[in-house]
Design a protein around this motif. Sequence first.
Motif, PDB file in Angstrom:
ATOM      1  N   GLY A 590       5.018  -6.033   8.071  1.00  0.00           N
ATOM      2  CA  GLY A 590       6.301  -6.560   7.627  1.00  0.00           C
ATOM      3  C   GLY A 590       6.366  -6.937   6.161  1.00  0.00           C
ATOM      4  O   GLY A 590       7.458  -7.214   5.646  1.00  0.00           O
ATOM      5  N   GLU A 591       5.231  -6.941   5.448  1.00  0.00           N
ATOM      6  CA  GLU A 591       5.268  -7.290   4.021  1.00  0.00           C
ATOM      7  C   GLU A 591       5.865  -6.142   3.212  1.00  0.00           C
ATOM      8  O   GLU A 591       5.579  -4.969   3.448  1.00  0.00           O
ATOM      9  CB  GLU A 591       3.871  -7.625   3.516  1.00  0.00           C
ATOM     10  N   ILE A 592       6.706  -6.494   2.235  1.00  0.00           N
ATOM     11  CA  ILE A 592       7.410  -5.511   1.414  1.00  0.00           C
ATOM     12  C   ILE A 592       6.889  -5.572  -0.015  1.00  0.00           C
ATOM     13  O   ILE A 592       6.699  -6.661  -0.581  1.00  0.00           O
ATOM     14  CB  ILE A 592       8.930  -5.765   1.442  1.00  0.00           C
ATOM     15  N   GLY A 593       6.652  -4.392  -0.602  1.00  0.00           N
ATOM     16  CA  GLY A 593       6.170  -4.320  -1.976  1.00  0.00           C
ATOM     17  C   GLY A 593       6.813  -3.170  -2.724  1.00  0.00           C
ATOM     18  O   GLY A 593       7.634  -2.419  -2.181  1.00  0.00           O
ATOM     19  N   PRO A 602      -6.267  12.989  -6.214  1.00  0.00           N
ATOM     20  CA  PRO A 602      -6.315  12.641  -4.791  1.00  0.00           C
ATOM     21  C   PRO A 602      -5.099  11.822  -4.375  1.00  0.00           C
ATOM     22  O   PRO A 602      -4.433  11.213  -5.212  1.00  0.00           O
ATOM     23  CB  PRO A 602      -7.592  11.787  -4.686  1.00  0.00           C
ATOM     24  N   LYS A 603      -4.833  11.836  -3.084  1.00  0.00           N
ATOM     25  CA  LYS A 603      -3.673  11.113  -2.562  1.00  0.00           C
ATOM     26  C   LYS A 603      -3.952   9.608  -2.606  1.00  0.00           C
ATOM     27  O   LYS A 603      -4.793   9.111  -1.867  1.00  0.00           O
ATOM     28  CB  LYS A 603      -3.360  11.567  -1.139  1.00  0.00           C
ATOM     29  N   LYS A 604      -3.219   8.921  -3.465  1.00  0.00           N
ATOM     30  CA  LYS A 604      -3.392   7.480  -3.599  1.00  0.00           C
ATOM     31  C   LYS A 604      -2.066   6.836  -3.970  1.00  0.00           C
ATOM     32  O   LYS A 604      -1.230   7.447  -4.640  1.00  0.00           O
ATOM     33  CB  LYS A 604      -4.433   7.136  -4.667  1.00  0.00           C
ATOM     34  N   LEU A 605      -1.893   5.590  -3.521  1.00  0.00           N
ATOM     35  CA  LEU A 605      -0.746   4.780  -3.909  1.00  0.00           C
ATOM     36  C   LEU A 605      -1.241   3.393  -4.298  1.00  0.00           C
ATOM     37  O   LEU A 605      -2.176   2.879  -3.688  1.00  0.00           O
ATOM     38  CB  LEU A 605       0.260   4.633  -2.763  1.00  0.00           C
ATOM     39  N   MET A 606      -0.591   2.802  -5.289  1.00  0.00           N
ATOM     40  CA  MET A 606      -0.852   1.413  -5.649  1.00  0.00           C
ATOM     41  C   MET A 606       0.437   0.647  -5.409  1.00  0.00           C
ATOM     42  O   MET A 606       1.488   0.991  -5.960  1.00  0.00           O
ATOM     43  CB  MET A 606      -1.276   1.297  -7.110  1.00  0.00           C
ATOM     44  N   VAL A 607       0.372  -0.391  -4.569  1.00  0.00           N
ATOM     45  CA  VAL A 607       1.556  -1.158  -4.203  1.00  0.00           C
ATOM     46  C   VAL A 607       1.347  -2.613  -4.605  1.00  0.00           C
ATOM     47  O   VAL A 607       0.285  -3.191  -4.349  1.00  0.00           O
ATOM     48  CB  VAL A 607       1.841  -1.063  -2.686  1.00  0.00           C
ATOM     49  N   GLU A 608       2.382  -3.196  -5.234  1.00  0.00           N
ATOM     50  CA  GLU A 608       2.332  -4.609  -5.596  1.00  0.00           C
ATOM     51  C   GLU A 608       3.167  -5.411  -4.611  1.00  0.00           C
ATOM     52  O   GLU A 608       4.344  -5.118  -4.377  1.00  0.00           O
ATOM     53  CB  GLU A 608       2.861  -4.832  -7.007  1.00  0.00           C
ATOM     54  N   TYR A 609       2.549  -6.448  -4.035  1.00  0.00           N
ATOM     55  CA  TYR A 609       3.213  -7.338  -3.090  1.00  0.00           C
ATOM     56  C   TYR A 609       3.480  -8.684  -3.756  1.00  0.00           C
ATOM     57  O   TYR A 609       2.917  -8.979  -4.823  1.00  0.00           O
ATOM     58  CB  TYR A 609       2.344  -7.515  -1.839  1.00  0.00           C
ATOM     59  N   PRO A 610       4.354  -9.517  -3.165  1.00  0.00           N
ATOM     60  CA  PRO A 610       4.631 -10.831  -3.748  1.00  0.00           C
ATOM     61  C   PRO A 610       3.343 -11.604  -4.037  1.00  0.00           C
ATOM     62  O   PRO A 610       2.375 -11.526  -3.283  1.00  0.00           O
ATOM     63  CB  PRO A 610       5.456 -11.523  -2.652  1.00  0.00           C
TER      64      PRO A 610
END
Length: 703
Positions: A590-593, A602-610
Amino acid sequence: MKALIERIVWQAPEGWTVMALQPLEGGDEITATGHLTSDITAGSTVQMTGEFTMHPRYGRQFRVDTIIPVMPSTSRGIEAWLASGAVGNVGKKMAKRIVEHFGDETGYIINNTPERIIEVEGIGEVRVRGLIEGLKGNQNTRQLIEWLGPHGVSMGMINKLLRAFRSPEETLHECHRNPYVSLSKTEVPFSVMDKVALADGMPNADPRRLNAVAVHEIKKYMREGHCYIRDGELKKRMVGYLCFPVESLDWADGSLAVEEFGTYVKYVRRQEEAVDEWLRDASREDKLFVSEEQADVAVDKAFAECGVEPSEKQREAVQGVTKYRILVITGGPGTGKTTIVNAINRLAENRDLSTRLLAPTGRAQLKLGEVCGREASTIHKALMFQDGAGRWNEDVVIIDEVSMVDIELMSRTVRAMSKGARLVLVGDYHQLPSVGPGNVLKDIIDSDVVPVVRLDVIFRQAQESEIIMNSHRIIAGREIEGPEGGDCWLDYWPVREGEEAADYGERMEDRIVQVVTEMCPDFNPMTEIQVLLPMYKHHPSINAINEKLQARLNPPSPKRPELTWGTWVVRVGDKVMQTKNNYSLGVFNGEIGIVMDASQKPKKLMVEYPGMRLCEYDVETIPELKHAYAVSIHKSQGSEYPCVVLGFSKSHWIMLQRNLIYTALTRAKKKCIIIGDKVAVQRAIDNDQPIYRNTRLLKNGTY
């Protein structure tokens, strides 16, 4: 296709690999992607199945379905294979000696009489044993792949399976002994497990199969919020799957708990028992930490420090903490729950008692911390950092938003409580119950076992908010009100004569996009506006709104790198949601970033959360993400947003309930816009018959 792995371009820790291949039948070098088992390295000769695909950015690639190491046919190839470390710690010099000693017979010796390798000068018994064990492991891995692969078990799943056991030999043995238990350690669908078991010769009515089908059906039932299933319903569901009658549950093994009233998966029964026992014990133990004479003074001081003149109910709640080990505080918005939590925290500090502030979600945790002026934590994170005894050390534990706590999380919570510590549960039972099994808050309140303070007075300041007033109108089953431009705006769109449901839904979707992007200038559409809908596929749908809002708010651009995952395209700047608890990443359901970086190869994602938390996702964890321009009302529980846009239509009819619209509306802090069909909105308000959940918490005596 047979090929030589020329080099490893990139490899994730879990085995997903980009590799360069040279086909043995000749031709140009090929780029391939897929999961490798640990015995396959650069220099390995492999046999693969799969298909060629055309990647939009990287061109033609071979997507590997199954890949099996094979021994090269030439002496030079065998030497390279041995030196690669694929079968024991041989090394280049010893590999050369082995091939020089046996010549053209090396392949035959390795396959049939590997113990003869001791004849090679300087090799030693330890190294020979390692080589033989490696060869045996390779053989077992190959058998596992050849057995499971044709049934749809991917290489990624096989890798997880191999990591779950001590050796390939044990993996193969356990999979044959009981495929259901072994394969449940991976994410293999149950239908695939069943296909594997039957193909391996298991009889249709084998007790192992009956038990596995029962567990599968109960877990499906648990996804509807139930803790157990009644026997008649279980047999009916099993017959639907098995296509033959189930007369009794005599075959049930230790993974099930069969009771007179129904059947649990065993671990859920234990969770419910643990919570039930702890609550009953705590409720019988009055525990004063101030004398009754001092309580009034202490409570007055706490409220004075908060700058509040308390109501009678608020005083009762805070005084309750001075008397009881377990206390529930419940009430709707505007009834003073926040003030009470702050006062309890002040009271504890004044008495030199340590407190721990907890909430089920990241957003609720941040709100709780802001209210009390100190750090709060998610329950999941707190459970990761207990003392050596696996318990929290604090004297008082306060948990907010308890309506969304399921039985599993509650059981872990009570097990973490130190002896004698107080637990304060704060929540609104009019909201939707937890997504997971159980109805914890409502069961506790309805039981009359635990002390409960019900807050039912709306404070004067809260009465100025149409959001708060409408939430109480919903509780009372009354029609809601909201002028255009107000903090609760009702934007009703009547259905046109002869208009199809899908056409009306798409018209609503376009209106939602227009409102988000053009009609809320005071709010940032990426960080302050949240669209909430009941369903993912029925128009207006979550999936469609996500596509349309992504196209409007974050369209493709050379400045925004993106990643393609099947049909899902995610790019830098996108709003995404974590869909399952991931303790390794420290991010929870449920956390949104916001996506800060994306890489296709390569397949990668960087996500910033609160809270400036950065999480890196790879091929194993990327599937845990979804777009979050629009999310389900269930997923929004425990969160608040400055502006909420809601969509309701008659296509959502099966979902329309009072606690659904109440939960949705109370997610809004400053503004809520309800778009859609007035008939559907009123249906939700009128429908006060929430779906019953099978639970036994604090019911009908003790366990």
